[in-house]
Design a protein around this motif. Structure first.
Motif, PDB file in Angstrom:
ATOM      1  N   GLU A   9       2.659 -35.216 -50.954  1.00 58.06           N
ATOM      2  CA  GLU A   9       3.421 -35.242 -49.699  1.00 58.06           C
ATOM      3  C   GLU A   9       2.824 -36.268 -48.733  1.00 58.06           C
ATOM      4  O   GLU A   9       3.555 -37.006 -48.059  1.00 58.06           O
ATOM      5  N   LEU A  10       1.488 -36.320 -48.671  1.00 58.33           N
ATOM      6  CA  LEU A  10       0.802 -37.272 -47.797  1.00 58.33           C
ATOM      7  C   LEU A  10       1.104 -38.706 -48.210  1.00 58.33           C
ATOM      8  O   LEU A  10       1.432 -39.556 -47.368  1.00 58.33           O
ATOM      9  N   LEU A  11       1.002 -38.994 -49.505  1.00 61.56           N
ATOM     10  CA  LEU A  11       1.269 -40.343 -49.998  1.00 61.56           C
ATOM     11  C   LEU A  11       2.706 -40.754 -49.713  1.00 61.56           C
ATOM     12  O   LEU A  11       2.981 -41.903 -49.341  1.00 61.56           O
ATOM     13  N   GLN A  31     -10.065 -28.930 -47.352  1.00 64.89           N
ATOM     14  CA  GLN A  31     -10.040 -29.808 -48.518  1.00 64.89           C
ATOM     15  C   GLN A  31      -8.986 -30.891 -48.367  1.00 64.89           C
ATOM     16  O   GLN A  31      -9.233 -32.070 -48.644  1.00 64.89           O
ATOM     17  N   ILE A  32      -7.810 -30.477 -47.920  1.00 62.42           N
ATOM     18  CA  ILE A  32      -6.718 -31.434 -47.745  1.00 62.42           C
ATOM     19  C   ILE A  32      -7.082 -32.469 -46.689  1.00 62.42           C
ATOM     20  O   ILE A  32      -6.791 -33.659 -46.825  1.00 62.42           O
ATOM     21  N   GLY A  33      -7.770 -32.019 -45.622  1.00 57.59           N
ATOM     22  CA  GLY A  33      -8.211 -32.942 -44.584  1.00 57.59           C
ATOM     23  C   GLY A  33      -9.211 -33.953 -45.119  1.00 57.59           C
ATOM     24  O   GLY A  33      -9.155 -35.137 -44.779  1.00 57.59           O
ATOM     25  N   VAL A  34     -10.154 -33.492 -45.955  1.00 59.26           N
ATOM     26  CA  VAL A  34     -11.138 -34.396 -46.564  1.00 59.26           C
ATOM     27  C   VAL A  34     -10.434 -35.424 -47.444  1.00 59.26           C
ATOM     28  O   VAL A  34     -10.720 -36.627 -47.393  1.00 59.26           O
ATOM     29  N   LEU A  35      -9.489 -34.952 -48.247  1.00 59.03           N
ATOM     30  CA  LEU A  35      -8.772 -35.850 -49.156  1.00 59.03           C
ATOM     31  C   LEU A  35      -7.914 -36.849 -48.385  1.00 59.03           C
ATOM     32  O   LEU A  35      -7.846 -38.024 -48.739  1.00 59.03           O
ATOM     33  N   GLU A  36      -7.280 -36.379 -47.311  1.00 61.79           N
ATOM     34  CA  GLU A  36      -6.466 -37.273 -46.495  1.00 61.79           C
ATOM     35  C   GLU A  36      -7.327 -38.377 -45.881  1.00 61.79           C
ATOM     36  O   GLU A  36      -6.954 -39.553 -45.876  1.00 61.79           O
ATOM     37  N   ARG A  57       3.871 -43.578 -47.049  1.00 64.99           N
ATOM     38  CA  ARG A  57       4.319 -44.678 -47.909  1.00 64.99           C
ATOM     39  C   ARG A  57       3.123 -45.427 -48.497  1.00 64.99           C
ATOM     40  O   ARG A  57       3.047 -46.654 -48.461  1.00 64.99           O
ATOM     41  N   ILE A  58       2.210 -44.662 -49.021  1.00 65.14           N
ATOM     42  CA  ILE A  58       0.997 -45.218 -49.604  1.00 65.14           C
ATOM     43  C   ILE A  58       1.106 -45.165 -51.125  1.00 65.14           C
ATOM     44  O   ILE A  58       1.427 -44.128 -51.702  1.00 65.14           O
ATOM     45  N   GLU A  59       0.843 -46.283 -51.755  1.00 63.61           N
ATOM     46  CA  GLU A  59       0.785 -46.345 -53.212  1.00 63.61           C
ATOM     47  C   GLU A  59      -0.690 -46.448 -53.597  1.00 63.61           C
ATOM     48  O   GLU A  59      -1.282 -47.528 -53.588  1.00 63.61           O
ATOM     49  N   LEU A  60      -1.272 -45.323 -53.909  1.00 67.17           N
ATOM     50  CA  LEU A  60      -2.706 -45.254 -54.171  1.00 67.17           C
ATOM     51  C   LEU A  60      -2.945 -44.342 -55.362  1.00 67.17           C
ATOM     52  O   LEU A  60      -2.342 -43.274 -55.481  1.00 67.17           O
ATOM     53  N   ALA A  67      -5.722 -25.813 -56.601  1.00 65.99           N
ATOM     54  CA  ALA A  67      -5.425 -27.137 -57.149  1.00 65.99           C
ATOM     55  C   ALA A  67      -3.954 -27.485 -56.947  1.00 65.99           C
ATOM     56  O   ALA A  67      -3.608 -28.633 -56.622  1.00 65.99           O
ATOM     57  N   GLU A  68      -3.090 -26.492 -57.096  1.00 70.65           N
ATOM     58  CA  GLU A  68      -1.657 -26.714 -56.905  1.00 70.65           C
ATOM     59  C   GLU A  68      -1.347 -27.094 -55.457  1.00 70.65           C
ATOM     60  O   GLU A  68      -0.552 -28.000 -55.195  1.00 70.65           O
ATOM     61  N   ILE A  69      -2.004 -26.411 -54.513  1.00 71.77           N
ATOM     62  CA  ILE A  69      -1.791 -26.715 -53.095  1.00 71.77           C
ATOM     63  C   ILE A  69      -2.261 -28.125 -52.772  1.00 71.77           C
ATOM     64  O   ILE A  69      -1.562 -28.908 -52.119  1.00 71.77           O
ATOM     65  N   VAL A  70      -3.462 -28.470 -53.236  1.00 68.97           N
ATOM     66  CA  VAL A  70      -4.039 -29.783 -52.933  1.00 68.97           C
ATOM     67  C   VAL A  70      -3.178 -30.895 -53.540  1.00 68.97           C
ATOM     68  O   VAL A  70      -2.915 -31.912 -52.893  1.00 68.97           O
ATOM     69  N   ARG A  71      -2.722 -30.709 -54.765  1.00 65.36           N
ATOM     70  CA  ARG A  71      -1.872 -31.730 -55.397  1.00 65.36           C
ATOM     71  C   ARG A  71      -0.548 -31.874 -54.659  1.00 65.36           C
ATOM     72  O   ARG A  71      -0.059 -32.985 -54.453  1.00 65.36           O
ATOM     73  N   PHE A  72       0.026 -30.753 -54.252  1.00 62.48           N
ATOM     74  CA  PHE A  72       1.297 -30.781 -53.523  1.00 62.48           C
ATOM     75  C   PHE A  72       1.142 -31.522 -52.205  1.00 62.48           C
ATOM     76  O   PHE A  72       1.951 -32.398 -51.864  1.00 62.48           O
TER      77      PHE A  72
END
Length: 336
Positions: A210-212, A258-263, A216-219, A201-206
């Protein structure tokens, strides 16, 4: 200091500023890597796709040598020239073979500078290319027989500090094809898939923050959807552990997946959604990212949706699991 650079600082370190964590994994892995690089052996990082092997190798190189760009990418087309040297043909024609017309490989450049060179996907290279590393790692020099030995330019000796960090994908069949001689030149460190929910969870949140920031995405990314994503991957891994090879997804179900799916879901929501991540969009991205084989992966996901997601949606009536269920069903139906 190398460990601090990679794993970040803690309050007990007493530093005047905080050093952010750059790699999430067991501290003992990083320490063993550092100890290996302080010895005469090369370092070989082995693990499933998406476990952060290349990122850890890059961070180690940057921390120790201030340069992580001296890298050879292993493929079926990698030749011995990529490890040792090649020639500038136009200069050879004009002035003959000399050190000026020689093009050093990233590994040879690392030897000359006394820094770390990297070899990505070592096991994808052919055996003769792999064996070219044996003399480099053991003797620490490269001979250039085309040059005159009288000038002393026909041998490149490695300066102190030179080492090689290689990575290997444990899912590639070639991972077992390293010769015994080459294996002796490397210290093996196996990087496992992160299964601890808190660390994951810590990795995914980090990575999400970073992705946002990078795009420059406000989501708005609701914490409940992150929980759904983490739980879905945990359930899929549990199912894969007791299934046959035909009943498993081709994906390694790593944290990187997981990070790819979320991105994918975040970008879809940003450009084609309501600027707020929804469970339907997340479900569509999960199915779209993991369904690589048709019909095998679609069958596995369909079983998962009926056997795991549907019961969760019944308990969470009107909640995000219900939208996640419907979004996944629609995505599976579309791909089928």
């Amino acid at each position: 200091m190398v460990r601090l650079f990679i794993l970040g600082s803690e309050r007990a370190d007493g530093l005047d500023r905080k050093i952010p964590r750059k790699w999430f994994g067991d501290r003992s892995f990083v320490e063993r890597c550092i100890v290996t690089l302080a010895s005469d052996r090369g370092l070989l990082l082995i693990g499933d796709p998406g476990t952060g092997k290349s990122w850890l190798a890059e961070l180690l190189s940057a921390a120790v040598s201030r340069d992580s760009t001296l890298v050879v990418q292993g493929t079926a087309g990698t030749t011995e020239d990529h490890i040792k040297y090649s020639w500038n043909d136009s200069m050879v024609i004009a002035k003959g073979q000399s050190r000026a017309s020689l093009i050093p490989s990233p590994i040879m450049t690392a030897m000359e500078r006394g820094v770390i060179g990297r070899f990505e996907e070592l096991t994808r290279a052919t055996s003769d290319v792999q064996d070219a590393l044996i003399s480099i790692l053991s003797e620490k020099y490269v001979s250039i027989p085309e040059l005159d030995g009288g000038s002393g330019d026909n041998v490149v000796f490695a300066k102190p500090g030179f080492s090689v960090i290689a990575t290997a994908n444990s899912r590639d069949r070639g991972v077992n094809d390293l010769s015994a001689a080459l294996k002796r030149r490397f210290n093996f460190v196996r990087i496992p898939v992160v299964t601890n929910k808190r660390s994951e969870a810590e990795i995914v949140r980090f990575r999400t923050s970073e992705l946002l920031r990078r795009h420059r995405i406000e989501l708005d990314v609701p914490p409940s959807l992150l929980d759904i994503l983490l739980q879905s991957f945990a359930d899929l891994r549990a199912a894969a552990a007791s299934a046959t090879s035909d009943q498993r997804l081709e994906s390694s179900l790593s944290t990187a997946e997981q990070i790819g799916v979320l991105e994918d879901a975040i970008l879809h929501s940003q450009f084609f959604g309501e600027r707020a991540l929804g469970a339907r969009t997340l479900a569509g991205s999960l199915v779209g990212s993991l369904a690589r084989r048709s019909p095998e992966d679609l069958a596995v996901l369909n079983t998962f949706w009926h056997g795991v997601v549907e019961p969760r949606a019944r308990k969470d009536e009107g909640g995000p699991w219900q939208d996640f269920l419907e979004g996944g069903r629609d995505a599976i139906a579309t791909l089928s």
